[in-house]
Design a protein around this motif. Sequence first.
Motif, mmCIF file in Angstrom:
data_model
loop_
_atom_site.group_PDB
_atom_site.id
_atom_site.type_symbol
_atom_site.label_atom_id
_atom_site.label_comp_id
_atom_site.label_asym_id
_atom_site.label_seq_id
_atom_site.Cartn_x
_atom_site.Cartn_y
_atom_site.Cartn_z
ATOM 1 N N SER A 27 0.846 -1.197 0.000
ATOM 2 C CA SER A 27 0.000 0.000 0.000
ATOM 3 C C SER A 27 0.876 1.240 0.000
ATOM 4 O O SER A 27 1.978 1.234 0.538
ATOM 5 N N ASN A 28 0.357 2.290 -0.576
ATOM 6 C CA ASN A 28 1.062 3.561 -0.564
ATOM 7 C C ASN A 28 0.751 4.279 0.737
ATOM 8 O O ASN A 28 -0.359 4.214 1.243
ATOM 9 N N CYS A 29 1.741 4.929 1.253
ATOM 10 C CA CYS A 29 1.589 5.580 2.548
ATOM 11 C C CYS A 29 2.644 6.676 2.655
ATOM 12 O O CYS A 29 3.530 6.783 1.819
ATOM 13 N N VAL A 30 2.557 7.455 3.694
ATOM 14 C CA VAL A 30 3.644 8.372 3.987
ATOM 15 C C VAL A 30 4.666 7.618 4.826
ATOM 16 O O VAL A 30 4.341 6.667 5.528
ATOM 17 N N GLU A 31 5.911 8.041 4.708
ATOM 18 C CA GLU A 31 6.997 7.468 5.491
ATOM 19 C C GLU A 31 7.657 8.592 6.263
ATOM 20 O O GLU A 31 7.668 9.739 5.820
ATOM 21 N N VAL A 32 8.228 8.258 7.396
ATOM 22 C CA VAL A 32 8.878 9.253 8.239
ATOM 23 C C VAL A 32 10.267 8.750 8.622
ATOM 24 O O VAL A 32 10.484 7.541 8.759
ATOM 25 N N ALA A 33 11.199 9.690 8.749
ATOM 26 C CA ALA A 33 12.570 9.363 9.160
ATOM 27 C C ALA A 33 13.106 10.505 10.012
ATOM 28 O O ALA A 33 12.730 11.666 9.825
ATOM 29 N N ALA A 34 13.991 10.157 10.933
ATOM 30 C CA ALA A 34 14.690 11.181 11.705
ATOM 31 C C ALA A 34 15.754 11.815 10.815
ATOM 32 O O ALA A 34 16.417 11.123 10.042
ATOM 33 N N VAL A 35 15.912 13.129 10.916
ATOM 34 C CA VAL A 35 16.968 13.831 10.192
ATOM 35 C C VAL A 35 18.228 13.734 11.055
ATOM 36 O O VAL A 35 18.228 14.189 12.198
ATOM 37 N N ALA A 42 11.734 13.967 8.688
ATOM 38 C CA ALA A 42 11.475 14.083 7.258
ATOM 39 C C ALA A 42 10.269 13.207 6.939
ATOM 40 O O ALA A 42 10.135 12.110 7.489
ATOM 41 N N ILE A 43 9.397 13.694 6.091
ATOM 42 C CA ILE A 43 8.176 12.975 5.721
ATOM 43 C C ILE A 43 8.116 12.932 4.198
ATOM 44 O O ILE A 43 8.302 13.957 3.536
ATOM 45 N N ALA A 53 11.615 15.239 0.394
ATOM 46 C CA ALA A 53 10.805 15.051 1.597
ATOM 47 C C ALA A 53 10.534 16.390 2.276
ATOM 48 O O ALA A 53 11.367 17.295 2.255
ATOM 49 N N LEU A 54 9.370 16.487 2.875
ATOM 50 C CA LEU A 54 9.038 17.618 3.738
ATOM 51 C C LEU A 54 9.810 17.425 5.028
ATOM 52 O O LEU A 54 9.855 16.316 5.568
ATOM 53 N N ARG A 55 10.419 18.477 5.530
ATOM 54 C CA ARG A 55 11.175 18.378 6.778
ATOM 55 C C ARG A 55 10.661 19.425 7.751
ATOM 56 O O ARG A 55 10.375 20.552 7.374
#
Length: 76
Positions: A27-35, A42-43, A53-55
Amino acid sequence: MIDTNDIYAVPLDNVLWHKSSYTANNSNCVEVAAVPGVPALAIRDSKNPEIPALRSGAGQVRSFLSALAADALVEA
């Protein structure tokens, strides 16, 4: 407050992206990561990971998610 230049200066080539546990396989989704090195997140859109990515500062993301969960977002 975090300087936007600091948030966007860090490359995200080797970060670990996380998807919601509510996302079904494929499935498509948003992902998030620590900068790395900056208290920020970051999203990105999982189906278009090549788009930047949006930060945002971690505190700002936390406030947004709290307002979202409380249905407290107001249209301008």
